[in-house]
Structures are given as C-alpha cells and as structure tokens.
Design an enzyme around this catalytic site. Structure first.
Site, PDB file in Angstrom:
ATOM      1  N   ASN A  39     -13.109  -3.065  -3.711  1.00 35.24           N
ATOM      2  CA  ASN A  39     -11.776  -3.106  -3.094  1.00 35.24           C
ATOM      3  C   ASN A  39     -10.780  -2.465  -4.051  1.00 35.24           C
ATOM      4  O   ASN A  39     -11.000  -2.432  -5.254  1.00 35.24           O
ATOM      5  CB  ASN A  39     -11.369  -4.559  -2.851  1.00 35.24           C
ATOM      6  N   HIS A  70      -6.717  -2.719  -5.186  1.00 34.85           N
ATOM      7  CA  HIS A  70      -5.560  -3.622  -5.095  1.00 34.85           C
ATOM      8  C   HIS A  70      -4.387  -2.993  -5.845  1.00 34.85           C
ATOM      9  O   HIS A  70      -4.568  -2.469  -6.943  1.00 34.85           O
ATOM     10  CB  HIS A  70      -5.920  -4.985  -5.705  1.00 34.85           C
TER      11      HIS A  70
HETATM   12  C1  GRF Z   1      -3.227  -0.167  -0.516  1.00 31.92           C
HETATM   13  O1  GRF Z   1      -2.041  -0.315  -1.249  1.00 31.92           O
HETATM   14  C2  GRF Z   1      -4.337  -0.977  -1.128  1.00 31.92           C
HETATM   15  O2  GRF Z   1      -4.204  -1.138  -2.508  1.00 31.92           O
HETATM   16  C3  GRF Z   1      -4.189  -2.319  -0.451  1.00 31.92           C
HETATM   17  O3  GRF Z   1      -3.799  -1.996   0.860  1.00 31.92           O
HETATM   18  C4  GRF Z   1      -3.106  -0.757   0.871  1.00 31.92           C
HETATM   19  C5  GRF Z   1      -3.766   0.097   1.921  1.00 31.92           C
HETATM   20  O4  GRF Z   1      -3.088   1.306   2.137  1.00 31.92           O
HETATM   21  N1  GRF Z   1      -5.416  -3.066  -0.540  1.00 31.92           N
HETATM   22  P1  GRF Z   1      -3.719   2.413   3.087  1.00 31.92           P
HETATM   23  O5  GRF Z   1      -4.006   1.751   4.433  1.00 31.92           O
HETATM   24  O6  GRF Z   1      -4.968   2.923   2.436  1.00 31.92           O
HETATM   25  O7  GRF Z   1      -2.665   3.470   3.213  1.00 31.92           O
END
Ligand code: GRF
Length: 197
Positions: free
Chosen positions: A108, A110
């Site tokens: 994942n 974050h």
């Molecule tokens: C990102 O900031 C990621 O770190 C978090 O959710 C957001 C997703 O953004 N887990 P996207 O949908 O990839 O634009």
C-alpha cells in the site's frame, strides 16, 4: 518473466495511472492483470479503459458478508494470475480473506512518513501539525491500519508558503515517483519481506 500485478482502488486513480504509465514507458517490468474498484463511479475505471486494462467493480452491497465480498475480489485476482496486489487509494481495510490469499504479497502507499499521521487524512494532519517535513510511505499490508512493515519512504518538505493544496500536489508527485520504483524493487527481490513466486 514479467509478473502480473492486480490493483485495488476506490477513487481518482492517479497512482494507478502512474503505475500504468511506468509500464508503458518501460520503466516498470510488470503487467497489470486487472483493476478492482469498489466505488461505482470511481474515476480510476476511466483510466483503466484508457490503458485497455480489465476492470471489475466489486460492490460490497451485493454480498452478505465482508468475507463473501473479499472472496469475489480474490477470484478476480486469481483468475488473472496476479502475483502482487497493489493498493492504490483503496479505502477499505483489507480483511483476512484477501490477506490470507496473498500472504506477504500486498503493498500500500500512504501519504505520510509512517508511523506518523496514519489514517484517512495523512496530508492534512501533517499540514495542520505544522511539521517541516512529511512524505510518503510504501508498506506491506497487514491486518492493521497503515501498520505493516515499511518498505520505502520519500520525504517531502513543507515550506512556509505551502498551502494544503500545494502540499497535496507535492505528495502526489512523490507518490507517483516512488510507487512504480518500489514495485520494481519488489519484483527484483530487493525486499526480503515480499515474496513473489
Ligand atoms: C493517495 O494519496 C494514497 O497515498 C492514498 O490514497 C490516495 C489515492 O490517490 N492511499 P489516487 O486515487 O491514486 O489519486
């Protein structure tokens, strides 16, 4: 041999796009077997269409339990022979069904320097805490929320003139650079914690 990844997302999908683009640009040697999304109108599905990647909407409301919902996800991933599961803005906490089907094979991203600022608003929380530096983290997924083993981090400075919006842009740019690179490192076996058969 090119490995197949499966991406789970819930929203905009800019990380999905960065990964798909890195593959197109031959910066990442992988194939996206499928996108699975859990919000019917998530923009990420349009991005998948653009890259001709199969996508499946799996709707939690259609299943009697979280276990059944996750079984449907696992079926799609297994059908596509997915070897590494990549969460990219997937907003549900993964349960045992998916975790056990892909042990040590789910990562994942974050938007903070974990273990700081866990949870849904990592960017805003760092901004409001007035820290001078935040960043992004890629980690293995376990049963907790943003608690799995950290694989890589990239720092992002919070400057005097940054607003929440400019910081958000900087964080996303860092994510789009880090995530494809970390996936390639997983594939190349540079993280002992990750097991790709
Ligand atoms: C990102 O900031 C990621 O770190 C978090 O959710 C957001 C997703 O953004 N887990 P996207 O949908 O990839 O634009």
């Amino acid at each position: 041999m090119t490995i197949t990844i499966g991406i789970l997302a819930s929203g905009n999908g800019s990380n999905f796009q960065a990964i798909a683009q890195a593959i197109t640009d031959r910066k990442l040697d992988a194939k996206i077997g499928c996108l699975i999304y859990d919000k019917e109108h998530a923009y990420v599905k349009e991005r998948a269409k653009h890259f001709h990647i199969p996508s499946y909407f799996v709707d939690v409301k259609q299943y009697p339990s979280k276990e059944d919902f996750e079984k449907a996800i696992v079926e799609h991933l297994q059908e596509q022979n997915v070897q590494l599961v990549v969460l990219a803005g997937y907003m549900k906490v993964l349960g045992k069904t998916v975790l056990h089907a892909f042990p040590q094979k789910i990562i994942n991203i974050h938007p903070s320097l974990l273990p700081l600022f866990k949870g849904k608003s990592g960017i805003k929380d760092a901004f409001e805490a007035k820290v001078h530096q935040t960043g992004v983290t890629v980690h293995l997924v376990d049963e907790g929320i943003d608690t799995g083993l950290i694989l890589a981090q990239k720092t992002v400075s919070i400057d005097e003139d940054d607003t929440l919006e400019t910081l958000t842009e900087k964080i996303h740019a860092a994510e789009h650079e880090l995530y494809p690179a970390v996936i390639q490192n997983c594939i190349d076996g540079r993280y002992y914690a990750i097991r790709i058969d």
